[in-house]
Design a protein around this motif. Sequence first.
Motif, PDB file in Angstrom:
ATOM      1  N   VAL A  12      27.330   9.672  20.550  1.00 55.31           N
ATOM      2  CA  VAL A  12      28.691  10.018  20.130  1.00 55.31           C
ATOM      3  C   VAL A  12      28.666  10.541  18.694  1.00 55.31           C
ATOM      4  CG1 VAL A  12      30.986   9.078  19.618  1.00 55.31           C
ATOM      5  CG2 VAL A  12      29.830   8.441  21.736  1.00 55.31           C
ATOM      6  N   ALA A  13      27.882   9.897  17.840  1.00 56.32           N
ATOM      7  CA  ALA A  13      27.791  10.336  16.445  1.00 56.32           C
ATOM      8  C   ALA A  13      27.219  11.752  16.348  1.00 56.32           C
ATOM      9  CB  ALA A  13      26.943   9.354  15.650  1.00 56.32           C
ATOM     10  N   ILE A  14      26.224  12.037  17.148  1.00 54.27           N
ATOM     11  CA  ILE A  14      25.635  13.381  17.141  1.00 54.27           C
ATOM     12  C   ILE A  14      26.652  14.406  17.634  1.00 54.27           C
ATOM     13  CG2 ILE A  14      23.894  14.846  18.248  1.00 54.27           C
ATOM     14  CD1 ILE A  14      22.017  12.344  18.094  1.00 54.27           C
ATOM     15  N   ASP A  15      27.369  14.073  18.706  1.00 57.21           N
ATOM     16  CA  ASP A  15      28.379  14.987  19.245  1.00 57.21           C
ATOM     17  C   ASP A  15      29.505  15.258  18.239  1.00 57.21           C
ATOM     18  OD1 ASP A  15      27.024  15.193  21.633  1.00 57.21           O
ATOM     19  OD2 ASP A  15      28.349  13.816  22.723  1.00 57.21           O
ATOM     20  N   ARG A  16      29.799  14.250  17.423  1.00 53.09           N
ATOM     21  CA  ARG A  16      30.927  14.364  16.487  1.00 53.09           C
ATOM     22  C   ARG A  16      30.470  14.364  15.035  1.00 53.09           C
ATOM     23  NH1 ARG A  16      34.357   9.573  18.988  1.00 53.09           N
ATOM     24  NH2 ARG A  16      35.000   9.454  16.832  1.00 53.09           N
ATOM     25  N   GLN A  17      29.274  14.842  14.776  1.00 53.80           N
ATOM     26  CA  GLN A  17      28.674  14.744  13.449  1.00 53.80           C
ATOM     27  C   GLN A  17      29.516  15.363  12.342  1.00 53.80           C
ATOM     28  OE1 GLN A  17      25.026  17.154  13.052  1.00 53.80           O
ATOM     29  NE2 GLN A  17      25.492  17.809  15.128  1.00 53.80           N
TER      30      GLN A  17
END
Length: 161
Positions: A140-145
């Motif tokens: 999720v963090a990578i998708d919403r970096q």
Amino acid sequence: ADVSHPSLFHTVANHIVSHHYDLRTFKPQELSILMWAFAKVWIFPPRLFEKVAIHIESHDRDLRAFTPQALSNITLAYAKAHAAAIDIDHPRLFDRVAEHILSLDDGLQDFGEQEISNIGGAFSKADAIDSRLFDKLSAVAIDRQDEFSSHDIAKLLRWKK
């Protein structure tokens, strides 16, 4: 943290524990704020922390009533207690939170970057490592970096796996 009235915290804790206070009368947000208030001033009454953990662990339904902020506050409070080497019996608290987050199939849309990084950091600090949870939070963090501050990114990089 310097506490101007530590006896007030102990009085509240003793009242909740000694008077067999029914924690079902607390809303999840109220419980999370209560536990975070104790953790913020580094006061960890074991009997209070155990009573709240048992209440959350045995929650008869899923933890959907707990907002991402409430889950963040609770996991951070118990992680701080762990970091302070306070012996609190809460064997399933982190498991229940992880199970709940893993059961969500909405891409954690309701979770902000601060909740994601705080929950991951709390699990890490408490040595409650769950690789499936870390994989989900990391994805999720990578998708919403682009939404993450440099502070939240730094917290993510400190996660143990």
